[in-house]
Design a protein around this motif. Structure first.
Motif, PDB file in Angstrom:
ATOM      1  N   TYR A 130      -6.480 -27.249  -0.100  1.00  0.00           N
ATOM      2  CA  TYR A 130      -7.517 -27.866  -1.117  1.00  0.00           C
ATOM      3  C   TYR A 130      -7.954 -28.992  -0.425  1.00  0.00           C
ATOM      4  O   TYR A 130      -9.400 -29.159  -0.047  1.00  0.00           O
ATOM      5  CB  TYR A 130      -6.749 -28.044  -2.400  1.00  0.00           C
ATOM      6  CG  TYR A 130      -6.759 -27.132  -3.500  1.00  0.00           C
ATOM      7  CD1 TYR A 130      -7.914 -26.234  -3.773  1.00  0.00           C
ATOM      8  CD2 TYR A 130      -5.587 -26.666  -4.180  1.00  0.00           C
ATOM      9  CE1 TYR A 130      -7.943 -25.475  -4.855  1.00  0.00           C
ATOM     10  CE2 TYR A 130      -5.555 -25.917  -5.016  1.00  0.00           C
ATOM     11  CZ  TYR A 130      -6.659 -25.207  -5.405  1.00  0.00           C
ATOM     12  OH  TYR A 130      -6.568 -24.028  -6.221  1.00  0.00           O
ATOM     13  N   LEU A 131      -7.020 -29.766   0.042  1.00  0.00           N
ATOM     14  CA  LEU A 131      -7.577 -30.914   1.001  1.00  0.00           C
ATOM     15  C   LEU A 131      -8.497 -30.560   2.125  1.00  0.00           C
ATOM     16  O   LEU A 131      -9.563 -31.391   2.536  1.00  0.00           O
ATOM     17  CB  LEU A 131      -6.356 -31.845   1.228  1.00  0.00           C
ATOM     18  CG  LEU A 131      -5.490 -32.676   0.251  1.00  0.00           C
ATOM     19  CD1 LEU A 131      -4.419 -33.111   0.609  1.00  0.00           C
ATOM     20  CD2 LEU A 131      -6.679 -33.529  -0.323  1.00  0.00           C
ATOM     21  N   ALA A 135      -1.744 -27.026  -1.440  1.00  0.00           N
ATOM     22  CA  ALA A 135      -2.428 -28.452  -1.626  1.00  0.00           C
ATOM     23  C   ALA A 135      -3.075 -28.864  -0.196  1.00  0.00           C
ATOM     24  O   ALA A 135      -4.079 -29.443  -0.266  1.00  0.00           O
ATOM     25  CB  ALA A 135      -1.235 -29.321  -1.725  1.00  0.00           C
ATOM     26  N   TYR A 136      -2.654 -28.292   0.857  1.00  0.00           N
ATOM     27  CA  TYR A 136      -3.260 -28.779   2.034  1.00  0.00           C
ATOM     28  C   TYR A 136      -4.501 -28.166   2.555  1.00  0.00           C
ATOM     29  O   TYR A 136      -5.555 -28.273   2.779  1.00  0.00           O
ATOM     30  CB  TYR A 136      -2.170 -28.246   3.210  1.00  0.00           C
ATOM     31  CG  TYR A 136      -1.115 -29.188   3.358  1.00  0.00           C
ATOM     32  CD1 TYR A 136      -1.349 -30.601   4.241  1.00  0.00           C
ATOM     33  CD2 TYR A 136       0.143 -28.873   2.806  1.00  0.00           C
ATOM     34  CE1 TYR A 136      -0.113 -31.471   4.048  1.00  0.00           C
ATOM     35  CE2 TYR A 136       1.506 -29.632   3.016  1.00  0.00           C
ATOM     36  CZ  TYR A 136       1.033 -31.131   3.576  1.00  0.00           C
ATOM     37  OH  TYR A 136       1.972 -31.870   3.524  1.00  0.00           O
ATOM     38  N   SER A 158       5.257 -31.493  -1.130  1.00  0.00           N
ATOM     39  CA  SER A 158       3.933 -31.399  -0.867  1.00  0.00           C
ATOM     40  C   SER A 158       3.823 -29.601  -0.480  1.00  0.00           C
ATOM     41  O   SER A 158       2.522 -29.202  -0.487  1.00  0.00           O
ATOM     42  CB  SER A 158       3.309 -32.016   0.600  1.00  0.00           C
ATOM     43  OG  SER A 158       3.834 -31.421   1.618  1.00  0.00           O
ATOM     44  N   THR A 160      -0.835 -32.185  -4.115  1.00  0.00           N
ATOM     45  CA  THR A 160      -1.830 -32.698  -3.488  1.00  0.00           C
ATOM     46  C   THR A 160      -1.687 -34.450  -3.098  1.00  0.00           C
ATOM     47  O   THR A 160      -2.061 -34.656  -1.931  1.00  0.00           O
ATOM     48  CB  THR A 160      -2.948 -32.473  -4.213  1.00  0.00           C
ATOM     49  OG1 THR A 160      -3.024 -31.245  -4.734  1.00  0.00           O
ATOM     50  CG2 THR A 160      -4.240 -32.841  -3.463  1.00  0.00           C
ATOM     51  N   MET A 177      -6.619 -27.806  -8.640  1.00  0.00           N
ATOM     52  CA  MET A 177      -6.014 -28.548  -7.522  1.00  0.00           C
ATOM     53  C   MET A 177      -4.466 -29.015  -8.194  1.00  0.00           C
ATOM     54  O   MET A 177      -4.662 -29.879  -9.220  1.00  0.00           O
ATOM     55  CB  MET A 177      -6.811 -29.638  -7.031  1.00  0.00           C
ATOM     56  CG  MET A 177      -6.408 -30.309  -5.774  1.00  0.00           C
ATOM     57  SD  MET A 177      -7.336 -31.924  -5.515  1.00  0.00           S
ATOM     58  CE  MET A 177      -8.436 -31.148  -4.166  1.00  0.00           C
ATOM     59  N   GLY A 232     -11.647 -31.794   0.631  1.00  0.00           N
ATOM     60  CA  GLY A 232     -10.983 -33.108   0.170  1.00  0.00           C
ATOM     61  C   GLY A 232     -11.842 -34.046   1.042  1.00  0.00           C
ATOM     62  O   GLY A 232     -11.352 -35.030   1.447  1.00  0.00           O
TER      63      GLY A 232
END
Lengths: 308, 317
Positions: free
Chosen positions: A71-72, A68-69, A45, A274, A269, A76
């Motif tokens: 983006y979330l 990824a974090y 991740s 993700t 993303m 998200g």
């Protein structure tokens, strides 16, 4: 000399230090092996997309990135809504279920009831036979018509016959009849007795069953797949399971998709990291709370196994 | 508790039904929500099983669909799939039973030998943890290992100079994967019961045998294991009674419901679900469900009877 050594072991009744050392090493390896998969997932991740395509999934990524974090957290919203749904279903469902079951268990434990055994039999019988998935489907969608509502997450799992019987045994063995009788002489109604006297004494039993209830509901993904088409009602585990097929679940209809910046973010993303980042979020509460609640259910299990 | 129920109860009230209701109406009212829910999700659902004998039309419902009696069953058992699926279910359960019993008892024995109780607690805590993970989470973890292009397993075997494999298209490998995943998930949790039993064995046995010169190894074989005999037997009988049931999540999510893997991974629960999803024949799906429930019920009653013979306190009813 040899005799002396034996004697000291006799008192402590333990194995040799060298054997103990080997056992400790073995168990440490076993424990690391058990959590290794989670560690691997965490590393994926925080791997950058480039690193994943170069060296694949590995514990030592070439390049670390928290994108990824990021983006979330920024785009998200769909995930956060699912997260909120899960929290609601898990807490509300469990509390309601504990209330209904413990009230019933209290009634079953009262010796003054004429139909006490008939009621217990009525409860046992439901545990014996299952109508099957097709029957459940018809019942939910055609008879009760609670599909596509939040009630499908709450109502069907409210009463578990096993838990009711367990709670009844718990009341019978730990709460003396005289306590209830004396409260009655003081003019308390049955419901008051249950609320004021039984529930507080019940805490340990309820905590163990409640814990399993919360975890079971938190981990449930199937109910929504079977009965709920409205994705706004989905819990996090269903979202996670469906995301395996396509990332669109996360992107469709989010507020973020309304802005140019949001559309750019969503299109970039990184899907693999993700997905696993969402998984990390989904199990985070469990990982944090686990060391604390662990001792409760071990105690609960142990009591259960001794009593049978 | 079980014994008390069979004896005449001295406190059993003798008054009439009318008086009972008048006196205890509050209690009956408190029992009502749970009883109604049990009626709906227990009895009404069981009643729904009669659709196994109907040519069910989803739009017509239970009462107007035509009766076909055993046609659904004939159709179900005429195919080869149901036999393959039953075989898979039974073999997986036998494998789980053997592997999980042996490993969790072994684990409990080793944990019991550890000198530092604090360290053993920490280890046990870690080993129990996977039990609480959702199968959806486990499926993602498994995918991280088995993915074709970047999976951890393929990474390793490529470093060893072996060609990478498409695991999700290799049915022959999956029985091992599934048994292993199931063990990883459950072994710590099942060992809790065994560690509790071991810690309940009186220390005097060990002290007496030490004086007689027994080694730790002998004590394990001659004292600890025989003391656990009953609980092991009961555990095995209970798992035998569940031999027709199968953890849907394990076989559906972990394999990603991959058609190429059906030959070795499809079990009764996933078979029923896939049949329901395709909506091709609701009656046959119900027939499959009834077949599982009926055998399951017989096995539970039988195992309960046997358990009662061994240890009345452990019997369910």
């Amino acid at each position: 000399m040899k005799v002396k050594k034996k004697k000291s072991r006799l008192i402590s009744n333990q194995i040799k230090p060298s054997t103990n050392f080997v056992i400790n090493i073995f168990m440490t390896i076993l424990a690391i092996g058990t959590i290794f998969p989670l560690l691997l997932c965490f590393m994926i991740s925080i791997s950058s997309q480039q690193s994943i395509s170069d060296v694949g999934y590995t514990i030592f990524p070439k390049e670390i990135s928290f994108i990824a974090y990021e983006y979330l957290i920024k785009a998200g919203q769909n995930m956060w809504r699912a997260y909120g749904n899960t929290i609601f279903y898990a807490t509300f469902g469990t509390v309601l279920s504990l209330f209904v079951m413990s009230m019933f268990a209290y009634v079953l434990s009262r010796k003054q009831l004429r139909w006490r055994y008939a009621l217990a039999l009525y409860t046992y019988c439901t545990a014996l036979f299952g109508g099957g998935l097709a029957a459940a489907y018809i019942l939910t969608t055609r008879v009760l018509r609670i599909d596509d509502t939040i009630w499908v997450f709450i109502i069907p799992g409210l009463v578990s016959p096993f838990n009711v019987i367990m709670l009844r045994t718990f009341v019978q063995s730990s709460i003396p009849d005289s306590l209830v009788e004396s409260a009655k002489l003081d003019g308390a109604s049955e419901f008051q007795i249950y609320l004021r006297i039984i529930l507080p004494l019940f805490k340990a039993g309820l905590a163990t069953i409640g814990l399993f209830g919360v975890i079971g509901r938190w981990n449930d993904w199937f109910t929504a797949v079977l009965y709920v088409r409205n994705q706004k009602l989905w819990p996090i585990m269903t979202l996670l399971q469906q995301i395996e097929r396509s990332m669109s679940m996360l992107k469709e209809g989010t507020p973020a998709a309304a802005t140019a910046e949001g559309i750019r973010m969503l299109s970039q993303m990184p899907s693999e990291s993700t997905r696993i980042a969402i998984m990390m979020f989904a199990i985070l509460p469990l990982l944090i709370a686990y060391p604390f609640f662990q001792q409760y259910f071990v105690k609960g299990m142990t009591v259960g196994s001794v009593k049978g | 508790m079980k014994r008390a129920r069979r004896l005449p109860n001295p406190t059993k009230p003798k008054y009439s039904i009318k008086k009972d209701i008048k006196m205890n109406w509050q209690l009956y009212l408190m029992a009502a929500p749970a009883m109604i829910l049990l009626f709906i999700f227990g009895y009404m659902m069981d009643f729904g099983a009669i659709m196994a004998f109907q040519d069910l039309d989803y739009n017509k419902g239970l009462f107007t669909s035509p009766w076909v009696w055993f046609d659904n069953f004939e159709y179900l058992f005429a195919g080869t799939t149901i036999w393959r699926v039953t075989r898979n279910t039974v073999f997986y359960n036998l494998a789980f039973m053997a592997v999980n019993t042996v490993t969790s008892i072994g684990l409990a024995l080793i944990i019991n030998e550890m000198t530092s109780k604090k360290f053993s607690k920490i280890i046990q805590t870690i080993l129990i943890m996977p039990f609480f993970l959702s199968m959806v989470v486990v499926s993602i973890i498994v995918y991280a290992f088995l993915a074709y292009n970047s999976g951890f397993l393929n990474n390793i075997i490529m470093k060893l100079g072996i060609e990478k494999q498409n695991w999700y298209k290799m049915p022959e490998a999956w029985p091992y994967f599934i048994v292993f995943i199931n063990m990883w998930k459950n072994v710590g949790f099942s060992s809790i019961t065994y560690t509790a039993i071991i810690s309940g064995i009186p220390q005097e046995y060990y002290e007496a045998s030490t004086i007689d010169g027994a080694s730790r190894w002998q004590q394990c074989w001659r004292i600890t294991l025989p003391q656990m005999k009953t609980i092991i037997a009961i555990g095995l009988i209970n798992s035998l009674s569940a031999i027709m049931s199968s953890d849907f999540d394990l076989f559906y999510v972990i394999t990603k419901n991959e058609g190429a893997l059906y030959s070795t991974t499809q079990v009764l629960s996933t078979y029923t679900y896939n049949a329901l999803r395709s909506m091709s024949n609701l009656g046959m799906t119900a027939a499959a469900g009834l077949y599982v429930s009926f055998i399951g019920m017989c096995l539970v009653l039988l195992s309960n009877y046997v358990v009662k013979k061994i240890d009345p306190d452990s019997a369910m009813f």
